[in-house]
Design a protein around this motif. Structure first.
Motif, PDB file in Angstrom:
ATOM      1  N   ASP A   1      -3.128  -8.061  13.636  1.00 24.19           N
ATOM      2  CA  ASP A   1      -1.551  -7.790  14.244  1.00 24.19           C
ATOM      3  C   ASP A   1      -0.627  -9.160  13.024  1.00 24.19           C
ATOM      4  O   ASP A   1       0.132  -8.617  13.236  1.00 24.19           O
ATOM      5  N   ASP A   2      -1.895  -9.661  13.193  1.00 25.13           N
ATOM      6  CA  ASP A   2      -1.249 -10.874  12.164  1.00 25.13           C
ATOM      7  C   ASP A   2      -1.508 -10.376  10.218  1.00 25.13           C
ATOM      8  O   ASP A   2      -0.791 -11.400  10.026  1.00 25.13           O
ATOM      9  N   LEU A   3      -1.864  -9.577  10.539  1.00 19.35           N
ATOM     10  CA  LEU A   3      -2.196  -9.183   9.024  1.00 19.35           C
ATOM     11  C   LEU A   3      -2.056  -8.155   8.042  1.00 19.35           C
ATOM     12  O   LEU A   3      -1.437  -7.771   6.908  1.00 19.35           O
TER      13      LEU A   3
ATOM     14  N   TYR B   1     -11.034  -4.160  13.115  1.00 13.05           N
ATOM     15  CA  TYR B   1      -9.462  -2.995  12.857  1.00 13.05           C
ATOM     16  C   TYR B   1      -8.795  -2.555  11.295  1.00 13.05           C
ATOM     17  O   TYR B   1      -7.897  -2.129  11.622  1.00 13.05           O
ATOM     18  N   LEU B   2      -8.746  -4.000  10.968  1.00 14.75           N
ATOM     19  CA  LEU B   2      -8.417  -3.788  10.031  1.00 14.75           C
ATOM     20  C   LEU B   2      -8.342  -2.313   9.192  1.00 14.75           C
ATOM     21  O   LEU B   2      -7.589  -2.113   8.013  1.00 14.75           O
ATOM     22  N   TYR B   3      -9.424  -1.543   9.314  1.00  9.07           N
ATOM     23  CA  TYR B   3     -10.046  -0.882   8.482  1.00  9.07           C
ATOM     24  C   TYR B   3      -9.936   0.768   9.081  1.00  9.07           C
ATOM     25  O   TYR B   3     -10.462   0.904   9.835  1.00  9.07           O
ATOM     26  N   ARG B   4      -8.768   1.532   8.474  1.00  9.38           N
ATOM     27  CA  ARG B   4      -8.392   2.650   9.628  1.00  9.38           C
ATOM     28  C   ARG B   4      -8.505   4.200   8.903  1.00  9.38           C
ATOM     29  O   ARG B   4      -7.571   4.092   8.358  1.00  9.38           O
ATOM     30  N   PRO B   5      -9.674   4.333   8.684  1.00  5.44           N
ATOM     31  CA  PRO B   5      -9.233   5.529   7.786  1.00  5.44           C
ATOM     32  C   PRO B   5      -8.658   6.609   7.747  1.00  5.44           C
ATOM     33  O   PRO B   5      -8.666   7.302   6.816  1.00  5.44           O
TER      34      PRO B   5
ATOM     35  N   GLY C   1      -4.485  -1.215   5.893  1.00 10.35           N
ATOM     36  CA  GLY C   1      -5.334  -2.285   6.478  1.00 10.35           C
ATOM     37  C   GLY C   1      -5.545  -2.781   4.899  1.00 10.35           C
ATOM     38  O   GLY C   1      -6.599  -3.574   5.075  1.00 10.35           O
ATOM     39  N   GLN C   2      -6.280  -1.735   4.637  1.00  6.59           N
ATOM     40  CA  GLN C   2      -6.871  -2.157   3.109  1.00  6.59           C
ATOM     41  C   GLN C   2      -6.250  -2.957   1.859  1.00  6.59           C
ATOM     42  O   GLN C   2      -7.128  -3.546   1.397  1.00  6.59           O
TER      43      GLN C   2
END
Length: 325
Positions: free
Chosen positions: A131-133, A164-168, A175-176
């Motif tokens: 959430d911060d990124l 969780y940064l990557y949600r394909p 996120g990518q």
């Protein structure tokens, strides 16, 4: 270490700070060291390692890896001091393990070690999650990620549950974009920022399979084991001591029984669950004392945990239901 000769993508280079200049002075003092003892004394890294052993229960393999990393950094420092070529090592790390196993605490100690040896300028730790990124709309993610990196520069960036940064599965996920900025900074500015990714091991493995560029930038993978029941009991002793509480007669045995049940129940989070349990125990102790308003309370009354304060937990009721469904 001098100030960085680069900037975060999309930002301007900040002016050198007094803190950075002080760090450079401390690093200059280390340049005169010729023995391991001199490096340890001047950097005070030995004290940090002693604190790690004293303050953290268990985690023997983790402490061993941290000592190995510290040894590498110290030897590299001595090599540079005598004119041998020494490339700044890649220090990005991945901490894997279940919740409450000390990952954030060890990251804080690692930041201190890196700072005192001159590998980062400030030695602070910035802990973030997805959430911060990652932003909510187009054009929102890059500024958020850059702002976090700006705050972390000169220290350690700790990204919890990094997978969780990557949600394909979500084509509109941003996120990518954050990952690509992180990859660039981790490669080009690794002498002024250390990134530690953290999370469950199986999910981090999947994350690395989908993001091989991230895996290639991580030099150290450290797995944090779950605490054994006797270690959790020692952690409880330490926590209570810090709060000026203690187990009364029979209470420690009751808490040991509590742990035996709680470990087998859902969502157990190691030391974090111990802390939460002690908070609720203190609440029940306070309610017990509050019920007798006219009695003068002694120091023992105010600091002692009784078995009843522990056995009132629903954990015992749930355990009994599991035995007798």
């Amino acid at each position: 270490m001098s100030g960085p000769l680069y900037s975060i993508p999309g930002t301007t280079q900040p002016a050198p700070t007094a803190q950075a200049e002080a760090a450079a002075t401390a690093t200059d003092e280390l340049k005169e060291a010729r023995t391991i003892s001199e490096v340890l004394a001047r950097s005070q890294v030995g004290g940090v390692m002693d604190e790690l052993d004293r303050d953290l229960v268990g985690l023997v393999p983790v402490k061993s890896r941290i000592r190995d990393i510290a040894a590498l950094l110290i030897i590299d420092k001595l090599r540079m001091n005598v004119g041998l070529q020494a490339q700044t090592p890649s220090l990005h790390m991945c901490f894997t393990g279940n919740p409450g196993t000390g990952k954030t605490t060890v990251a804080l100690r690692m930041a201190t070690i890196l700072h005192r040896l001159g590998y980062v300028r400030k030695g602070h730790l910035v802990a973030v999650t997805r959430d911060d990124l990652v932003g909510q709309y187009i054009g929102h993610t890059a500024p958020k990620t850059r702002e976090v990196l700006k705050k972390a520069m000169g220290g350690v960036l700790f990204i919890d549950e990094a997978y969780y940064l990557y949600r394909p599965e979500n084509e509109r996920d941003y996120g990518q974009e954050s990952i690509e900025i992180l990859l660039q900074v981790m490669e080009n500015q690794r002498d002024d920022l250390v990134v530690i990714l953290a999370g469950y091991k199986d999910r981090m493995d999947t994350f690395f399979e989908s993001n091989p560029g991230m895996r290639s930038r991580i030099a150290h993978h450290i797995d944090f084991p779950d605490y054994a029941p006797d270690e959790l009991l020692l952690i409880a002793d330490k926590m209570l001591e810090e709060l000026n509480y203690g187990f009364g007669a029979g209470a420690r045995a009751a808490f040991e029984e509590y742990l035996g049940h709680r470990i087998r129940q859902p969502q157990f989070a190691n030391a974090r669950s111990v802390r939460n349990a002690l908070d609720r125990i203190r609440l029940r102790q306070a309610s017990r004392l509050f019920a007798d308003r006219d009695r003068e309370l002694t120091r023992d009354d105010l600091t002692t945990i009784l078995p009843a304060d522990i056995r009132a937990s629903r954990v015992f009721e749930l355990a009994a239901q599991q035995r007798n469904p």
